[in-house]
Design a protein around this motif. Structure first.
Motif, PDB file in Angstrom:
ATOM      1  N   LEU A  47       0.823  -1.222   0.000  1.00 33.77           N
ATOM      2  CA  LEU A  47       0.000   0.000   0.000  1.00 33.77           C
ATOM      3  C   LEU A  47       0.850   1.262   0.000  1.00 33.77           C
ATOM      4  O   LEU A  47       0.552   2.211  -0.725  1.00 33.77           O
ATOM      5  N   ILE A  48       1.905   1.288   0.812  1.00 31.84           N
ATOM      6  CA  ILE A  48       2.700   2.515   0.870  1.00 31.84           C
ATOM      7  C   ILE A  48       3.475   2.716  -0.428  1.00 31.84           C
ATOM      8  O   ILE A  48       3.740   3.864  -0.817  1.00 31.84           O
ATOM      9  N   ALA A  49       3.819   1.648  -1.126  1.00 25.05           N
ATOM     10  CA  ALA A  49       4.437   1.805  -2.445  1.00 25.05           C
ATOM     11  C   ALA A  49       3.454   2.488  -3.399  1.00 25.05           C
ATOM     12  O   ALA A  49       3.835   3.371  -4.174  1.00 25.05           O
ATOM     13  N   GLY A  50       2.183   2.112  -3.311  1.00 18.62           N
ATOM     14  CA  GLY A  50       1.158   2.763  -4.127  1.00 18.62           C
ATOM     15  C   GLY A  50       0.939   4.210  -3.735  1.00 18.62           C
ATOM     16  O   GLY A  50       0.790   5.092  -4.589  1.00 18.62           O
ATOM     17  N   VAL A  51       0.926   4.484  -2.434  1.00 15.41           N
ATOM     18  CA  VAL A  51       0.772   5.860  -1.959  1.00 15.41           C
ATOM     19  C   VAL A  51       1.962   6.709  -2.405  1.00 15.41           C
ATOM     20  O   VAL A  51       1.791   7.851  -2.836  1.00 15.41           O
ATOM     21  N   GLY A  52       3.164   6.150  -2.309  1.00 18.19           N
ATOM     22  CA  GLY A  52       4.354   6.876  -2.764  1.00 18.19           C
ATOM     23  C   GLY A  52       4.269   7.229  -4.232  1.00 18.19           C
ATOM     24  O   GLY A  52       4.646   8.326  -4.656  1.00 18.19           O
ATOM     25  N   TRP A  53       3.742   6.308  -5.008  1.00 24.25           N
ATOM     26  CA  TRP A  53       3.585   6.549  -6.446  1.00 24.25           C
ATOM     27  C   TRP A  53       2.520   7.615  -6.696  1.00 24.25           C
ATOM     28  O   TRP A  53       2.743   8.542  -7.481  1.00 24.25           O
ATOM     29  N   LEU A  54       1.379   7.506  -6.006  1.00 19.53           N
ATOM     30  CA  LEU A  54       0.268   8.435  -6.246  1.00 19.53           C
ATOM     31  C   LEU A  54       0.523   9.839  -5.691  1.00 19.53           C
ATOM     32  O   LEU A  54       0.249  10.825  -6.365  1.00 19.53           O
ATOM     33  N   LEU A  55       1.015   9.916  -4.464  1.00 18.75           N
ATOM     34  CA  LEU A  55       1.123  11.213  -3.801  1.00 18.75           C
ATOM     35  C   LEU A  55       2.484  11.887  -3.940  1.00 18.75           C
ATOM     36  O   LEU A  55       2.567  13.113  -3.916  1.00 18.75           O
ATOM     37  N   PHE A  56       3.530  11.087  -4.049  1.00 18.60           N
ATOM     38  CA  PHE A  56       4.877  11.651  -4.019  1.00 18.60           C
ATOM     39  C   PHE A  56       5.656  11.416  -5.312  1.00 18.60           C
ATOM     40  O   PHE A  56       6.852  11.673  -5.366  1.00 18.60           O
ATOM     41  N   ASN A  57       4.966  10.914  -6.337  1.00 23.82           N
ATOM     42  CA  ASN A  57       5.558  10.700  -7.658  1.00 23.82           C
ATOM     43  C   ASN A  57       6.812   9.812  -7.588  1.00 23.82           C
ATOM     44  O   ASN A  57       7.782  10.039  -8.304  1.00 23.82           O
ATOM     45  N   GLN A  58       6.788   8.816  -6.711  1.00 25.46           N
ATOM     46  CA  GLN A  58       7.901   7.888  -6.565  1.00 25.46           C
ATOM     47  C   GLN A  58       7.638   6.676  -7.456  1.00 25.46           C
ATOM     48  O   GLN A  58       6.761   5.870  -7.175  1.00 25.46           O
ATOM     49  N   ARG A  59       8.382   6.569  -8.519  1.00 21.48           N
ATOM     50  CA  ARG A  59       8.174   5.514  -9.505  1.00 21.48           C
ATOM     51  C   ARG A  59       8.905   4.240  -9.103  1.00 21.48           C
ATOM     52  O   ARG A  59       9.961   4.283  -8.478  1.00 21.48           O
ATOM     53  N   LEU A  60       8.352   3.106  -9.497  1.00 22.51           N
ATOM     54  CA  LEU A  60       8.953   1.809  -9.237  1.00 22.51           C
ATOM     55  C   LEU A  60       9.403   1.189 -10.551  1.00 22.51           C
ATOM     56  O   LEU A  60       8.675   1.223 -11.539  1.00 22.51           O
ATOM     57  N   ASP A  61      10.598   0.602 -10.553  1.00 25.46           N
ATOM     58  CA  ASP A  61      11.082  -0.068 -11.752  1.00 25.46           C
ATOM     59  C   ASP A  61      10.619  -1.531 -11.735  1.00 25.46           C
ATOM     60  O   ASP A  61       9.964  -1.984 -10.788  1.00 25.46           O
ATOM     61  N   ALA A  62      10.941  -2.253 -12.796  1.00 29.45           N
ATOM     62  CA  ALA A  62      10.477  -3.630 -12.947  1.00 29.45           C
ATOM     63  C   ALA A  62      10.925  -4.527 -11.786  1.00 29.45           C
ATOM     64  O   ALA A  62      10.106  -5.297 -11.261  1.00 29.45           O
ATOM     65  N   PRO A  63      12.201  -4.488 -11.355  1.00 24.25           N
ATOM     66  CA  PRO A  63      12.572  -5.345 -10.222  1.00 24.25           C
ATOM     67  C   PRO A  63      11.771  -5.036  -8.948  1.00 24.25           C
ATOM     68  O   PRO A  63      11.420  -5.948  -8.203  1.00 24.25           O
ATOM     69  N   ALA A  64      11.469  -3.765  -8.692  1.00 25.30           N
ATOM     70  CA  ALA A  64      10.666  -3.410  -7.519  1.00 25.30           C
ATOM     71  C   ALA A  64       9.262  -3.979  -7.639  1.00 25.30           C
ATOM     72  O   ALA A  64       8.711  -4.516  -6.669  1.00 25.30           O
ATOM     73  N   LEU A  65       8.673  -3.881  -8.818  1.00 21.77           N
ATOM     74  CA  LEU A  65       7.326  -4.424  -9.020  1.00 21.77           C
ATOM     75  C   LEU A  65       7.315  -5.948  -8.900  1.00 21.77           C
ATOM     76  O   LEU A  65       6.381  -6.530  -8.332  1.00 21.77           O
ATOM     77  N   ILE A  66       8.349  -6.598  -9.396  1.00 21.03           N
ATOM     78  CA  ILE A  66       8.455  -8.054  -9.254  1.00 21.03           C
ATOM     79  C   ILE A  66       8.564  -8.426  -7.772  1.00 21.03           C
ATOM     80  O   ILE A  66       7.910  -9.357  -7.293  1.00 21.03           O
ATOM     81  N   GLY A  67       9.389  -7.690  -7.038  1.00 18.50           N
ATOM     82  CA  GLY A  67       9.525  -7.944  -5.605  1.00 18.50           C
ATOM     83  C   GLY A  67       8.212  -7.773  -4.864  1.00 18.50           C
ATOM     84  O   GLY A  67       7.866  -8.582  -4.001  1.00 18.50           O
ATOM     85  N   ILE A  68       7.472  -6.734  -5.193  1.00 21.96           N
ATOM     86  CA  ILE A  68       6.165  -6.517  -4.570  1.00 21.96           C
ATOM     87  C   ILE A  68       5.221  -7.668  -4.925  1.00 21.96           C
ATOM     88  O   ILE A  68       4.475  -8.154  -4.077  1.00 21.96           O
TER      89      ILE A  68
END
Length: 111
Positions: free
Chosen positions: A71-92
Motif C-alpha cells: 500500500l505505501i508503495a502505491g501511496v508513494g507513487w500516487l502522492l509523491f511521484n515515486q516511480r517503481l522499476d520492474a525489479p521493484a514491481l516483481i519484488g512486490i
C-alpha cells in the motif's frame, strides 16, 4: 475471524497513513503531518495488538508489514511521484504471493 482480519486491515491503513505522513512531515518540520505520524502509528499498533489476540505474532507481522509495504508503495507513487522499476514491481508481486500462500495454505495462522 472476519473481525480479526478487519482489524488487521485497519492496522495496515493506520500504518500506511502514518508512513505517508512521515514523508509529508519533511523530517518532522511540518506540524500536521507530524501529528498524522503519531496518530497513524499509534492507531496501527493498537489494532495490531487486537489482531495478536487471535493470530500468532510471526504471521500477523508478515501480513501487516507485507500488505502495508504494498500500500505505501502505491501511496508513494500516487502522492509523491515515486516511480517503481520492474525489479521493484516483481519484488512486490513476490510479497503478495507470499501473503497469499500464508493465508491459503498455512495452518499456522491460528492460535
Amino acid at each position: 475471524m472476519i473481525k480479526t482480519y478487519f482489524f488487521l486491515l485497519v492496522a495496515v491503513a493506520f500504518e500506511t497513513f502514518g508512513s505517508a505522513c512521515l514523508q509529508a512531515s519533511q523530517q518532522f518540520t511540518k506540524l500536521w503531518p507530524t501529528v498524522g505520524v503519531a496518530v497513524g502509528f499509534i492507531g496501527g499498533l493498537y489494532f495490531f495488538t487486537l489482531v495478536l489476540k487471535v493470530l500468532p505474532l510471526g504471521i500477523t507481522y508478515a501480513l501487516w508489514s507485507g500488505i502495508g509495504m504494498v500500500l505505501i508503495a502505491g501511496v508513494g507513487w500516487l502522492l509523491f511521484n515515486q516511480r517503481l522499476d520492474a525489479p521493484a514491481l516483481i519484488g512486490i508481486g513476490l510479497i503478495l504471493a507470499g501473503i497469499m500462500v500464508i493465508n491459503l495454505f498455512s495452518r499456522s495462522h491460528f492460535h
